[in-house]
Write a protein that holds these residues in place. Structure first.
Motif, PDB file in Angstrom:
ATOM      1  N   GLU A  70       0.835  -1.205   0.000  1.00  0.00           N
ATOM      2  CA  GLU A  70       0.000   0.000   0.000  1.00  0.00           C
ATOM      3  C   GLU A  70       0.870   1.256   0.000  1.00  0.00           C
ATOM      4  OE1 GLU A  70      -3.466   2.209   2.690  1.00  0.00           O
ATOM      5  OE2 GLU A  70      -2.454   0.411   3.421  1.00  0.00           O
ATOM      6  N   GLN A  71       1.935   1.230   0.769  1.00  0.00           N
ATOM      7  CA  GLN A  71       2.854   2.369   0.822  1.00  0.00           C
ATOM      8  C   GLN A  71       3.444   2.645  -0.558  1.00  0.00           C
ATOM      9  OE1 GLN A  71       3.671   4.108   3.685  1.00  0.00           O
ATOM     10  NE2 GLN A  71       5.137   5.469   2.690  1.00  0.00           N
ATOM     11  N   LEU A  72       3.853   1.596  -1.262  1.00  0.00           N
ATOM     12  CA  LEU A  72       4.466   1.749  -2.576  1.00  0.00           C
ATOM     13  C   LEU A  72       3.482   2.276  -3.600  1.00  0.00           C
ATOM     14  CD1 LEU A  72       6.488  -1.598  -2.666  1.00  0.00           C
ATOM     15  CD2 LEU A  72       7.415   0.685  -2.320  1.00  0.00           C
ATOM     16  N   VAL A  73       2.248   1.803  -3.537  1.00  0.00           N
ATOM     17  CA  VAL A  73       1.244   2.194  -4.525  1.00  0.00           C
ATOM     18  C   VAL A  73       0.719   3.598  -4.268  1.00  0.00           C
ATOM     19  CG1 VAL A  73      -1.066   1.685  -5.420  1.00  0.00           C
ATOM     20  CG2 VAL A  73       0.544  -0.175  -5.017  1.00  0.00           C
ATOM     21  N   VAL A  74       0.417   3.890  -3.029  1.00  0.00           N
ATOM     22  CA  VAL A  74      -0.286   5.131  -2.703  1.00  0.00           C
ATOM     23  C   VAL A  74       0.655   6.306  -2.529  1.00  0.00           C
ATOM     24  CG1 VAL A  74      -1.818   6.241  -1.031  1.00  0.00           C
ATOM     25  CG2 VAL A  74      -2.166   3.838  -1.627  1.00  0.00           C
ATOM     26  N   TYR A  75       1.806   6.065  -1.890  1.00  0.00           N
ATOM     27  CA  TYR A  75       2.620   7.186  -1.443  1.00  0.00           C
ATOM     28  C   TYR A  75       3.902   7.412  -2.237  1.00  0.00           C
ATOM     29  CZ  TYR A  75      -0.445   6.789   2.587  1.00  0.00           C
ATOM     30  OH  TYR A  75      -1.547   6.738   3.396  1.00  0.00           O
ATOM     31  N   GLU A  76       4.255   6.487  -3.128  1.00  0.00           N
ATOM     32  CA  GLU A  76       5.518   6.618  -3.836  1.00  0.00           C
ATOM     33  C   GLU A  76       5.302   6.989  -5.301  1.00  0.00           C
ATOM     34  OE1 GLU A  76       7.760   6.380  -0.703  1.00  0.00           O
ATOM     35  OE2 GLU A  76       8.692   6.420  -2.684  1.00  0.00           O
ATOM     36  N   THR A  77       6.312   7.599  -5.897  1.00  0.00           N
ATOM     37  CA  THR A  77       6.288   7.910  -7.323  1.00  0.00           C
ATOM     38  C   THR A  77       7.387   7.119  -8.017  1.00  0.00           C
ATOM     39  OG1 THR A  77       7.775   9.796  -6.978  1.00  0.00           O
ATOM     40  CG2 THR A  77       5.406  10.239  -6.953  1.00  0.00           C
ATOM     41  N   SER A  78       7.150   6.814  -9.291  1.00  0.00           N
ATOM     42  CA  SER A  78       8.095   6.009 -10.048  1.00  0.00           C
ATOM     43  C   SER A  78       8.479   6.724 -11.334  1.00  0.00           C
ATOM     44  CB  SER A  78       7.473   4.641 -10.378  1.00  0.00           C
ATOM     45  OG  SER A  78       8.238   3.963 -11.343  1.00  0.00           O
ATOM     46  N   ALA A  79       9.745   6.611 -11.684  1.00  0.00           N
ATOM     47  CA  ALA A  79      10.216   7.192 -12.944  1.00  0.00           C
ATOM     48  C   ALA A  79       9.694   6.425 -14.140  1.00  0.00           C
ATOM     49  CB  ALA A  79      11.745   7.205 -12.951  1.00  0.00           C
ATOM     50  N   SER A  80       9.119   5.245 -13.915  1.00  0.00           N
ATOM     51  CA  SER A  80       8.651   4.390 -15.014  1.00  0.00           C
ATOM     52  C   SER A  80       7.157   4.506 -15.272  1.00  0.00           C
ATOM     53  CB  SER A  80       9.002   2.924 -14.705  1.00  0.00           C
ATOM     54  OG  SER A  80      10.372   2.756 -14.453  1.00  0.00           O
ATOM     55  N   GLU A  81       6.485   5.408 -14.587  1.00  0.00           N
ATOM     56  CA  GLU A  81       5.022   5.443 -14.666  1.00  0.00           C
ATOM     57  C   GLU A  81       4.513   5.625 -16.091  1.00  0.00           C
ATOM     58  OE1 GLU A  81       4.406   7.274 -10.176  1.00  0.00           O
ATOM     59  OE2 GLU A  81       3.279   8.116 -11.850  1.00  0.00           O
ATOM     60  N   LEU A  82       5.119   6.522 -16.857  1.00  0.00           N
ATOM     61  CA  LEU A  82       4.656   6.760 -18.231  1.00  0.00           C
ATOM     62  C   LEU A  82       4.877   5.532 -19.107  1.00  0.00           C
ATOM     63  CD1 LEU A  82       5.805  10.461 -18.828  1.00  0.00           C
ATOM     64  CD2 LEU A  82       3.510   9.607 -18.326  1.00  0.00           C
ATOM     65  N   ASP A  83       6.015   4.860 -18.923  1.00  0.00           N
ATOM     66  CA  ASP A  83       6.283   3.639 -19.696  1.00  0.00           C
ATOM     67  C   ASP A  83       5.266   2.555 -19.356  1.00  0.00           C
ATOM     68  OD1 ASP A  83       9.864   4.076 -19.321  1.00  0.00           O
ATOM     69  OD2 ASP A  83       8.524   4.770 -20.912  1.00  0.00           O
ATOM     70  N   ILE A  84       4.929   2.437 -18.086  1.00  0.00           N
ATOM     71  CA  ILE A  84       3.949   1.427 -17.671  1.00  0.00           C
ATOM     72  C   ILE A  84       2.587   1.727 -18.289  1.00  0.00           C
ATOM     73  CG2 ILE A  84       2.723   0.434 -15.697  1.00  0.00           C
ATOM     74  CD1 ILE A  84       5.261   1.034 -14.019  1.00  0.00           C
ATOM     75  N   ILE A  85       2.164   2.985 -18.205  1.00  0.00           N
ATOM     76  CA  ILE A  85       0.867   3.382 -18.772  1.00  0.00           C
ATOM     77  C   ILE A  85       0.825   3.096 -20.267  1.00  0.00           C
ATOM     78  CG2 ILE A  85      -0.606   5.376 -19.274  1.00  0.00           C
ATOM     79  CD1 ILE A  85       0.351   6.548 -16.575  1.00  0.00           C
ATOM     80  N   ARG A  86       1.934   3.383 -20.947  1.00  0.00           N
ATOM     81  CA  ARG A  86       2.005   3.162 -22.397  1.00  0.00           C
ATOM     82  C   ARG A  86       1.824   1.694 -22.758  1.00  0.00           C
ATOM     83  NH1 ARG A  86       7.793   3.679 -23.986  1.00  0.00           N
ATOM     84  NH2 ARG A  86       7.720   1.547 -23.176  1.00  0.00           N
ATOM     85  N   ASP A  87       2.356   0.787 -21.923  1.00  0.00           N
ATOM     86  CA  ASP A  87       2.361  -0.635 -22.267  1.00  0.00           C
ATOM     87  C   ASP A  87       1.161  -1.400 -21.726  1.00  0.00           C
ATOM     88  OD1 ASP A  87       5.974  -0.848 -21.798  1.00  0.00           O
ATOM     89  OD2 ASP A  87       4.795  -0.300 -23.563  1.00  0.00           O
ATOM     90  N   ILE A  88       0.382  -0.791 -20.841  1.00  0.00           N
ATOM     91  CA  ILE A  88      -0.716  -1.517 -20.186  1.00  0.00           C
ATOM     92  C   ILE A  88      -1.648  -2.179 -21.194  1.00  0.00           C
ATOM     93  CG2 ILE A  88      -2.873  -1.151 -18.903  1.00  0.00           C
ATOM     94  CD1 ILE A  88      -0.581  -1.380 -17.070  1.00  0.00           C
ATOM     95  N   SER A  89      -2.052  -1.448 -22.201  1.00  0.00           N
ATOM     96  CA  SER A  89      -3.049  -1.966 -23.146  1.00  0.00           C
ATOM     97  C   SER A  89      -2.499  -3.083 -24.024  1.00  0.00           C
ATOM     98  CB  SER A  89      -3.573  -0.835 -24.031  1.00  0.00           C
ATOM     99  OG  SER A  89      -2.505  -0.240 -24.754  1.00  0.00           O
ATOM    100  N   ARG A  90      -1.188  -3.286 -24.000  1.00  0.00           N
ATOM    101  CA  ARG A  90      -0.578  -4.339 -24.823  1.00  0.00           C
ATOM    102  C   ARG A  90      -0.542  -5.680 -24.111  1.00  0.00           C
ATOM    103  NH1 ARG A  90       4.850  -0.899 -26.604  1.00  0.00           N
ATOM    104  NH2 ARG A  90       3.778   0.952 -27.385  1.00  0.00           N
ATOM    105  N   THR A  91      -0.901  -5.704 -22.862  1.00  0.00           N
ATOM    106  CA  THR A  91      -0.833  -6.929 -22.063  1.00  0.00           C
ATOM    107  C   THR A  91      -2.158  -7.681 -22.124  1.00  0.00           C
ATOM    108  OG1 THR A  91       0.723  -5.830 -20.558  1.00  0.00           O
ATOM    109  CG2 THR A  91      -0.325  -7.852 -19.783  1.00  0.00           C
ATOM    110  N   PHE A  92      -2.115  -8.887 -22.669  1.00  0.00           N
ATOM    111  CA  PHE A  92      -3.305  -9.726 -22.816  1.00  0.00           C
ATOM    112  C   PHE A  92      -4.506  -8.901 -23.304  1.00  0.00           C
ATOM    113  CE2 PHE A  92      -1.119 -13.245 -21.420  1.00  0.00           C
ATOM    114  CZ  PHE A  92      -0.667 -13.186 -20.113  1.00  0.00           C
ATOM    115  N   PRO A  93      -4.387  -8.264 -24.468  1.00  0.00           N
ATOM    116  CA  PRO A  93      -5.472  -7.385 -24.946  1.00  0.00           C
ATOM    117  C   PRO A  93      -6.776  -8.107 -25.246  1.00  0.00           C
ATOM    118  CG  PRO A  93      -3.833  -7.743 -26.665  1.00  0.00           C
ATOM    119  CD  PRO A  93      -3.259  -8.319 -25.417  1.00  0.00           C
ATOM    120  N   SER A  94      -6.717  -9.433 -25.417  1.00  0.00           N
ATOM    121  CA  SER A  94      -7.950 -10.168 -25.722  1.00  0.00           C
ATOM    122  C   SER A  94      -8.585 -10.785 -24.479  1.00  0.00           C
ATOM    123  CB  SER A  94      -7.656 -11.276 -26.750  1.00  0.00           C
ATOM    124  OG  SER A  94      -6.689 -12.186 -26.250  1.00  0.00           O
ATOM    125  N   HIS A  95      -8.081 -10.419 -23.307  1.00  0.00           N
ATOM    126  CA  HIS A  95      -8.696 -10.929 -22.075  1.00  0.00           C
ATOM    127  C   HIS A  95      -9.657  -9.877 -21.525  1.00  0.00           C
ATOM    128  CE1 HIS A  95      -9.237 -12.574 -18.053  1.00  0.00           C
ATOM    129  NE2 HIS A  95      -8.679 -13.693 -18.485  1.00  0.00           N
TER     130      HIS A  95
END
Length: 712
Positions: free
Chosen positions: A109-134
């Motif tokens: 919870e601490q990591l998700v709610v209170y921390e920031t990541s330098a990879s956030e934009l890369d993660i957002i960009r790739d989310i829709s590419r993961t198991f798109p037919s599920h």
């Protein structure tokens, strides 16, 4: 079920298979080739589920006992496939992730709610590419994509050395289909950090070192076990990186029949990486006679699109189990670790490169300031010597903690505890009887520090929080979390000691999310913000409380310049042609010292009873990883030189000033500790300038108000 719309805008239900993938007649999606199940198969599955439930017990309570008694039965049943309804629970049990979860409550919870990541934009960009037919991951910003983002972001913060790599999405996505976000996160940690099997973080580190190693080993196994195919690959200039990288990076969860991937994952979590080698070799062996006949283009297509029967787990896995690779992989590992005899060289090229880098660094104008630091350190010791001759008194210190808050121990907050002086300070204060709140940026190192203190002091009372001292939202969130913890633990809403120890050195400018220089943010603005936020808790203490700021002798050579917003935030230093790393560090420590004295004056104006005191503590020159960004020969030369003249200190020795300051009598405030044994000296004239101190206070309060408005 996923809804579609017809031409008449009438919603219809798109068919999905039993795993939640949209059914397709053709295509390269991971859910293809799933067999239909008859009523006989359902009855057989029910019997398997009953056996498994008896084996693992309620919630997995009997698992470890059963594995210990009948390991061969467990291995056989896992290889036959874990029942789908129990797969998530069993994966957690065999991977060791359930234990990690129980040992680290609240960390996710601490990591998700209170921390920031330098990879956030890369993660957002790739989310829709993961198991798109599920169906779980199809909806943009839906629950599946949000969960996947949270897990990947949390891990990128948990292990900043790895961060985020695209292939991690399929691994995390697969896990999320069988367990909660938090469970999936800890299973990912268990895999990459090696809770049961060898650590796999090298699959995703810069340069993918473990992938390269596995591909070399796989290529060698192909040549040894299938020499004809290996020779054909050589002739057609095919190497495993062209077709097998994703097998290792995603453990067959990318573009592989989903039901087959699940069976592979069952064995992978139980037996380790060897199953990936076995399955890859089994695929090649099954298609061997066809592959050796194909030219390059057709061969590449075949290696990326294996036929249905080759990927059927009931055919593929028995073949994979028959291939023995463990002994050969161990031999290759040992061969790779043996020192290879090389022709004698008069000079090591890497050493030349390192020396040249060190010389180039030392020749830079900013580095010249660092050579003056030795004079500043000598000056401090001369002042200490003079004080010992002409003023033999030193401030007395306590050997143990006397005041308690009711029946509770006094609470201290120490920042930067994951290494060096901060860790040594936390150890010492826990030994003295404080309830130590450990504050650090790395969850992994924070957990290791807590365990290390506990192993040496079983009576230690500890609480840890993940906080990035350069991230002001993280500091604000920590204040709320600390107050909530005090309330939940039914402790008095106060703290008795704050040790602002966290600090960094950097050779290049790196802005924070607020656009501030990271060194200035971590070394000064962060401690100022932390102190301002926690001051009400210090003032609320029923016994005298204290702030200890860890400063540095380097402040003596800081050119003060100005204390306006551009200087304090470090934006002024971005106008230099070359980042003045030494000047920024010494300026940040001068600001922290000015703040210490000004806070002392401000508190005396409010209350002259010394209820809240402020002390600056200088540890001297200590061998820590503070200079880790500097060329290794620069830091090695510095450590050697100061050790030669007897001024290099260990972290334990360096922490003495902080501990002395923490344990000094309550009436002691506004002083500069240096050299241990309760000794104090005068800091530089500039650091004691009340006019500069007041200007810095006003600038810092303005920044604080601005930051607070952003976080309200």
């Amino acid at each position: 079920m996923e809804k579609k719309k017809t031409g008449d805008n009438v919603p219809v239900i798109a068919p999905v298979d039993r795993f939640g993938f949209l059914k397709q007649e053709q295509g390269n999606s991971p859910q293809r080739f799933i067999k239909t199940r008859s009523s006989t198969n359902y009855e057989k599955e029910e019997r398997r589920v009953t056996k498994w439930r008896k084996m693992i017990g309620a919630g997995g309570s009997d698992w470890k006992h059963y594995v210990k008694r009948k390991p061969h039965v467990v291995k056989r049943r896992i290889r036959k496939g874990i029942p789908d309804c129990l797969r998530g629970l069993v994966w957690q049990l065999i991977s060791g992730s359930r234990d990690l979860l129980l040992m680290n409550p609240g960390v996710y919870e601490q990591l998700v709610v209170y921390e920031t990541s330098a990879s956030e934009l890369d993660i957002i960009r790739d989310i829709s590419r993961t198991f798109p037919s599920h169906v779980f991951f199809q909806k943009r910003h839906g629950p599946g994509q949000r969960s996947l983002y949270n897990v990947l972001k949390a891990y990128s913060v948990y292990d900043r050395d790895v961060g985020y790599v695209q292939g991690m999405g399929f691994v995390a996505g697969l896990l999320l289909l069988y367990m909660s976000e938090e469970d999936a996160f800890w299973l990912l940690v268990a895999l990459l950090k090696g809770a049961v099997h060898s650590p796999m973080e090298g699959l995703y580190q810069a340069g993918l070192p473990l992938v390269q190693k596995y591909l070399l080993q796989f290529d060698q196994l192909v040549r040894e076990l299938m020499p004809k195919l290996g020779e054909h690959f050589t002739q057609e200039m095919i190497n495993p990186s062209m077709y097998a990288s994703q097998w290792f990076i995603t453990v067959f969860s990318y573009s592989f029949p989903f039901h087959s991937a699940l069976r592979i994952w069952d064995v992978f979590l139980a037996e380790g990486i060897n199953i990936v080698f076995k399955v890859g070799l089994a695929l090649l062996k099954h298609c061997h006679d066809d592959l050796v006949k194909l030219p390059f283009e057709e061969l590449m297509h075949a290696l990326r699109n294996f036929p249905e029967d080759a990927m059927d787990p009931d055919t593929l896995l028995p073949l994979a189990y028959s291939i023995k690779v463990a002994k050969r992989l161990e031999e290759m590992k040992q061969d790779g670790e043996k020192p290879v005899a090389k022709p004698a060289q008069t000079v090591n090229p890497k050493m030349i490169k390192d020396v040249v880098e060190a010389l180039r660094f030392a020749w830079s104008p900013s580095s010249w300031d660092m050579f003056l630091w030795s004079i500043a350190l000598f000056s401090s010791y001369l002042k200490l010597l003079r004080a010992s001759i002409f003023d033999s008194k030193s401030t007395p210190i306590s050997s143990s903690i006397v005041p308690k808050i009711g029946s509770s121990r006094p609470i201290c907050v120490v920042t930067g505890v994951t290494s060096g002086i901060g860790k040594a300070t936390a150890f010492a204060l826990a030994e003295k009887g404080y309830h130590v709140v450990l504050v650090g940026r790395s969850p992994q190192l924070l957990s290791e520090t807590l365990k290390e203190i506990k192993s040496k002091n079983k009576d230690a009372q500890l609480k840890s929080f993940v906080v990035d001292m350069s991230s002001f939202s993280s500091i604000f969130n920590f204040k709320d979390s600390l107050e909530q913890w005090l309330s939940d633990a039914e402790l008095h809403p106060s703290i008795q000691l704050l040790v602002n120890n966290a600090g960094i050195m950097a050779v290049s400018s790196r802005p924070t999310n607020e656009g501030y220089d990271r060194v200035m943010a971590t070394n000064y603005i962060g401690p100022f913000t932390m102190t301002k936020l926690l001051l009400p808790l210090l003032e609320n203490s029923s016994v005298p409380s204290r702030v200890v700021n860890v400063v540095s002798f380097t402040h003596r050579y800081a050119s003060i310049g100005k204390v306006d917003k551009d200087y304090v935030t470090g934006k002024h230093f971005t106008t230099y042609n070359q980042y003045p790393h030494a000047h920024v560090y010494e300026y940040s420590k001068l600001c922290l010292l000015l703040f210490s004295y000004e806070l002392h004056r401000q508190l005396r104006l409010k209350d002259d009873s010394h209820h809240v005191s402020v002390i600056a503590a200088d540890p001297g020159f200590v061998k820590t990883n503070l200079m880790r960004e500097y060329p290794k020969y620069v830091s090695a030369f510095a450590f050697f030189s100061f050790k030669l003249i007897g001024l290099l200190q260990t972290p334990d020795e360096g922490a003495r000033s902080s501990v002395d300051a923490a344990l000094a009598p309550s009436e002691t405030s506004g002083v500069y500790y240096f050299g241990g044994k309760g000794r104090t000296i005068k800091s530089s004239k500039a650091s004691r300038d009340p006019k500069l101190g007041k200007q810095l206070w006003e600038t810092s309060c303005g920044l604080f108000d601005q930051l607070q408005s952003y976080n309200d």
